[in-house]
Enzyme design. Structure first.
Site, short mmCIF file in Angstrom:
data_model
loop_
_atom_site.label_atom_id
_atom_site.label_comp_id
_atom_site.label_asym_id
_atom_site.label_seq_id
_atom_site.Cartn_x
_atom_site.Cartn_y
_atom_site.Cartn_z
N SER A 206 -6.71 -9.10 -9.97
CA SER A 206 -6.56 -7.76 -10.53
C SER A 206 -5.71 -7.83 -11.79
O SER A 206 -4.95 -8.78 -12.00
CB SER A 206 -5.86 -6.86 -9.49
OG SER A 206 -5.41 -5.65 -10.07
N TYR B 269 2.35 -4.36 -4.27
CA TYR B 269 0.93 -4.61 -4.54
C TYR B 269 0.76 -5.64 -5.65
O TYR B 269 -0.04 -6.58 -5.53
CB TYR B 269 0.20 -3.32 -4.91
CG TYR B 269 -1.26 -3.57 -5.19
CD1 TYR B 269 -2.14 -3.85 -4.15
CD2 TYR B 269 -1.75 -3.56 -6.49
CE1 TYR B 269 -3.48 -4.13 -4.40
CE2 TYR B 269 -3.09 -3.82 -6.75
CZ TYR B 269 -3.94 -4.11 -5.70
OH TYR B 269 -5.26 -4.38 -5.95
#
Length: 346
Positions: free
Chosen positions: A148, A172
């Site tokens: 990501s 995250y």
């Protein structure tokens, strides 16, 4: 050709997206995270290409595109968690898997902030368990791990290139930094044929996480309610359409098969535009012909304020380009939710 196009459109794929590629014909492919946003579109494309698809499914989600569109009836399903290495080894071995596309992850920033351990287990332990299972399975020839843009953490220099260090700080972001580095480790230390995709914020039909800005906004407008913006609306993100994400993962697997030297390499995929959250909501409102005013709550915490990617490496090395503009992707997404929520009401 006309017969092929008709069959592909029957799978819900448009002519410009559904390109039959002989690479995938009869190829055993394991998809983790098959009930997620990208997973549903990826399985569509793989089936259109003639692949033998094996899907790892942890939770049964009837509203997911995998189940709702009937795709699950055309794949093999393995029930279990990606961090269960024994299950991964069994699935890879028994189905003689050739190619692995690893999408499974806990992807919601707010959940990661509240429940970091479950996020670390899924995103970090899940990645090493899968890659270790691949290392012990001789049939596996290509592995694509979905990282990501959040793996980069917060940087002053933008856009992010693949050379930027991975410096996640919040739960995250850290989980994606770690998973990305683990994939690089298995390529460097064990010569595992693994490459990495780094994409921006995904959006598209099939996203059932209503606290995300795109599905949440569309649902609010369809209900006649003001859309909610959790931040101050000025956070800048790199929004990337789900069908483009599915195609990018497949392209990287194909290029990795052609050139094993790509093992360990990471590639950014992006439309390379900067959009604030407020601008995105306003575009959706405009496309839906709504005059509703968004409710800006300014509650977001532990989130990076400004992110966007350079896709120059993917264009140069892989010959990649996006299939859809932001306007096209949003238009297709709105149509999907209109049909989905209309069916739900009925």
């Amino acid at each position: 050709m006309a017969g092929e196009v008709g069959a592909l459109e029957g799978l819900g794929m448009s002519r410009e997206v559904a390109e039959v590629n002989g690479f995938w014909l009869d190829r055993p492919v394991l998809v983790t995270g098959a009930t997620g946003l990208i997973g549903g579109w990826l399985v569509r494309r793989l089936l259109a290409g003639g692949a033998e698809v094996v899907c790892l499914v942890r939770d049964w989600v009837p509203q997911s595109e995998l189940v709702r569109a009937g795709l699950v009836e055309r794949v093999k399903v393995v029930r279990g968690e990606v961090q269960d290495q024994a299950t991964m080894e069994r699935a890879l071995g028994e189905y003689e898997v050739d190619t692995v596309i690893h999408l499974a992850a806990q992807t919601i920033v707010g959940i990661a902030n509240r429940n970091p351990v479950s996020t670390f287990e899924a995103n970090i332990a899940g990645t090493w368990a899968l890659l270790e299972a691949c290392r012990r399975t001789p049939t596996v020839r290509q592995i694509v791990v979905a990282s990501s843009d959040k793996a980069y953490g917060d940087h002053e220099e933008l856009p992010y290139s693949e050379e930027a260090p991975l410096t996640g700080r919040h739960p995250y972001d850290v989980s994606k930094s770690c998973a990305d580095l683990i994939a690089q480790t298995y390529a460097a230390s064990y010569r595992l044929p693994v490459a990495i995709t780094r994409c921006g914020n995904f959006y598209g039909g099939g996203d059932l996480n209503w606290n995300r800005i795109v599905p949440g906004t569309i649902r609010s407008v369809l209900r006649g309610q003001p859309p909610v913006i959790r931040s101050d609306g000025q956070f800048i993100r790199d929004y990337f359409y789900a069908e483009d994400g599915a195609a990018a993962n497949m392209l990287l697997a194909e290029r990795l098969a052609e050139d094993p030297a790509l093992a360990g390499e990471a590639f950014n995929f992006s439309n390379e535009i900067q959009v604030t959250v407020l601008e995105l909501v306003e575009r959706i409102l405009g496309l839906m012909g709504s005059r509703l005013e968004p409710e800006v709550r300014n509650e977001a915490v532990n989130e990076i304020r400004h992110q966007y990617l350079s896709a120059a490496k993917a264009r140069r090395v892989l010959g990649w380009s996006p299939l859809f503009s932001l306007e096209e992707g949003l238009g297709r997404t709105i149509k999907w939710y209109e049909e989905f929520l209309g069916a739900a009401r009925r």
